[in-house]
Design a protein around this motif. Sequence first.
Motif, PDB file in Angstrom:
ATOM      1  N   LEU A   1       2.888   2.652   2.079  1.00 20.23           N
ATOM      2  CA  LEU A   1       2.507   3.464   3.242  1.00 20.23           C
ATOM      3  C   LEU A   1       3.561   4.503   3.634  1.00 20.23           C
TER       4      LEU A   1
ATOM      5  N   SER B   1      -6.570   9.131   5.824  1.00 20.88           N
ATOM      6  CA  SER B   1      -6.782   9.686   4.478  1.00 20.88           C
ATOM      7  C   SER B   1      -6.793  11.215   4.488  1.00 20.88           C
TER       8      SER B   1
ATOM      9  N   HIS C   1       2.681   7.331   1.452  1.00 25.90           N
ATOM     10  CA  HIS C   1       1.420   7.854   1.967  1.00 25.90           C
ATOM     11  C   HIS C   1       1.643   8.680   3.245  1.00 25.90           C
TER      12      HIS C   1
ATOM     13  N   GLU D   1       0.820  -1.213   0.000  1.00 23.20           N
ATOM     14  CA  GLU D   1       0.000   0.000   0.000  1.00 23.20           C
ATOM     15  C   GLU D   1       0.854   1.262   0.000  1.00 23.20           C
TER      16      GLU D   1
END
Lengths: 481, 481
Positions: free
Chosen positions: B338, B424, B341, B336
């Motif tokens: 991360l 998010s 992110h 993902e």
Amino acid sequence: MVDKEKLKKEDTLALRRKHIGPSCKLFFKEDPLKIVRASGCYMYDEEGRRYLDCINNVCHVGHCHPHVVSAATKQMAILNTNSRFLHDNLVLYAQRLTSLFPEKLNVCYFVNSGSEANDLALRLARTHTGNKDVITLDHAYHGHVSSIIDISPYKFNHPGGNGKPDWVHVVPVADVYRGKYTDKDHTLEDLATKYADEVKQACEAATKQGGGVCIFYAESMQSCGGQIVYPPGYLQQVFKHVRAAGGVCLADEVQVGFGRVGSHMWAFQTHGPDVVPDIVTLGKPMGNGHPVSAVITTREISDSFGATGMEYFNTFGGNPVSATISNAVLDVIENEKLLEHATMIGNYLKQEFNRLKEKHMLIGDVRGQGMFLGVDLVKSRDTREPATAEAAFINKRLKEQYVLLSADGPYRNVLKFKSPLVFSLDDCKELVDKLDNIMTEMEQAEKAALGKVIVNGSVEHTNHQSQKVSNPSPNEIQVKV
Amino acid sequence: MVDKEKLKKEDTLALRRKHIGPSCKLFFKEDPLKIVRASGCYMYDEEGRRYLDCINNVCHVGHCHPHVVSAATKQMAILNTNSRFLHDNLVLYAQRLTSLFPEKLNVCYFVNSGSEANDLALRLARTHTGNKDVITLDHAYHGHVSSIIDISPYKFNHPGGNGKPDWVHVVPVADVYRGKYTDKDHTLEDLATKYADEVKQACEAATKQGGGVCIFYAESMQSCGGQIVYPPGYLQQVFKHVRAAGGVCLADEVQVGFGRVGSHMWAFQTHGPDVVPDIVTLGKPMGNGHPVSAVITTREISDSFGATGMEYFNTFGGNPVSATISNAVLDVIENEKLLEHATMIGNYLKQEFNRLKEKHMLIGDVRGQGMFLGVDLVKSRDTREPATAEAAFINKRLKEQYVLLSADGPYRNVLKFKSPLVFSLDDCKELVDKLDNIMTEMEQAEKAALGKVIVNGSVEHTNHQSQKVSNPSPNEIQVKV
């Protein structure tokens, strides 16, 4: 990365040597086992060979018990967070767990390991009593964190240990077979008093020295020390002496708790209803392999600890998954009547070990209760000299025959039976038959070696067993378990 | 016992009070939360209300991540036993984990908690250096076991603490905003040297005192101390001083590791490639809630420890389930993306917090990196006087609006953002908007209170904010988080 062998065994071993600290030892280091799956009392290696597991006291209700796995699986998908949030699983488990103890033991702290439990127990005792000194049994093992190594002669007196801190008082373990005082010269009643008097003297020393008596620390039956059962009345007297000196009493049930002894849920209960510790520590079997442990104590002690104002926060301790798993383990113990089972199996095995004792002079003593049994091997029943090499040899041969057993005690001469509780009568027969055959083989080899020695004329044949002769297969017993 | 509320909230609370040690505290103790499920960055209470989780740095890749749950589920049904047997999951995880570190950090020990990891790290350092003294940062927290409380000023200087042992040297934390030396009077370069010189002096004291320098112990960014980022060049100088004095250097990555800082997997790496600790400890996020932690060190140090002959055995540490779960967490971090992110979200949030800083005088400083951010609240930007009550008030109001945030630091005035990494942009907007509104409300309440006070004539209206006025709602801020 879950169900098949991904590496050849030699590559697994090479990677382990490269990346895992060398202090982390393998069983059977000359030819370690690679286990890829397990179920009930059986472990399976990478070739699909089945091993009878007589040593795993962690997977208590059987390896990978479906009820436990299923409970864990469901909860893991729903919530796994810390105990700063309210959660039913935590409090319901605490209620159920404390209901299994004498009434005054009704406050819990949930942690991740027996070592963490014992460390916290020591802090509770220090805070509550205001005293410093700890009385511990010789050969005791209570955990691997610094504070607990300090009170574990099994660690601090062994290679790499730093010896005993001055606030620790080591008393002889009440081992009536091989201890400071034995049943050779004393009745069990006398032995209880003699060993308890050693604790009384330690209390006096602690008081005189100035630290004061903080806590008497003992497993309810001693495990690493060689499966030791204290004589009746011992703990009654000890607890009296310790409390009179201002200390509290701890029962370490990390290895012996959760019904292993069969007759009771906790091994301290085998000593009678008047033996009630102030603190109990739990561990290994509690989560059937999942890292969860606990300290159980009294309201009074937990209030003393709370009154300091210092928070106790354990990130993973008591999370909903750990609580659910622990609860499921209790379900299985109840649903499958594992205490009754442990009593039945334990009685049968003990009877069988005693039958072997009649047949094989190597067995000096059979002791223990339920599924916590020890078979003490001796070179001579008179001298009780420990048969260390023989114990290692037997475990090696058992492993070759797909049975996993271990040896412990200060001389590593005590065969230690502590299987998952779901061990069956057939499993008992397999263990006993193989043990019987190996001992018979050893006796035959000894006779043959003796004959050979006499023929060679290199050793005089005397009535007492010579050191050489009593080691039947010197080339084979190099394997240290 | 897994997915529905079984007790009314008040009954859960009552049972908790009855059976859980009072030292174990709840979040929001006046009105604690009962959380029954969680997913991603959201926690849900017994009424189904959704809370945005900005504080859970353990459920790192998101609560109940299906990939992690699925891996755990499969492995639990196959095998969960100790690391005395060879297992591929253990060694493959060790290989993968060490590949994420500078080359010399290639030996692992697997344990169950950050506390166990830090205790073992201390033992490794003591054995390797032969020295005793520990240099630790003020306000540091490294764990809850006795040996680690001894080196954690966050514990030993707080209620119930016993103060500092003589072998511990506490140096000021290199907090450039609120520390002993600040950016008011010094450049960052000077601050690095000034704070490092404090460590140099501690080394000299340890050497002079006779214990010798064993280890410099620090989180790579300090968490409980108030989300502190050390000035560039600080650790380079510190490591040089400590090593010159014969000590080793530890990076505690229990709270800040596994990509939280975004730019790197480990927070120590943000200090440059020339900062390589001798020992690193890992914990909280490693198993996304499962109790697993680790110590990573060099071959040299692990060999010193191995050479003592003392075995290190941790019953649950490195079992196949823990290894599988830990591996699955790394899968998610990679799959993902991360780290990227965390950088993106962290940059956005920091920008937004800085926007709020322009608007609200209450914010004195915004600091941190990635998803490890701190918002330091002040009564005055000049004096930097900590706004403790305001921080508590904000967290209480946020909770009423279903956002979970906490405050920490020696004055508990630093809002601490450390959410799961899967936070998010919408989550950011929710947090920032609510924070903005609450701060605006507070300012309006303050103005109103000021007006009222002036009308009442009980306080003189001066240019500086009076103590009374700066606490906008005294009745509401009794809630201590």
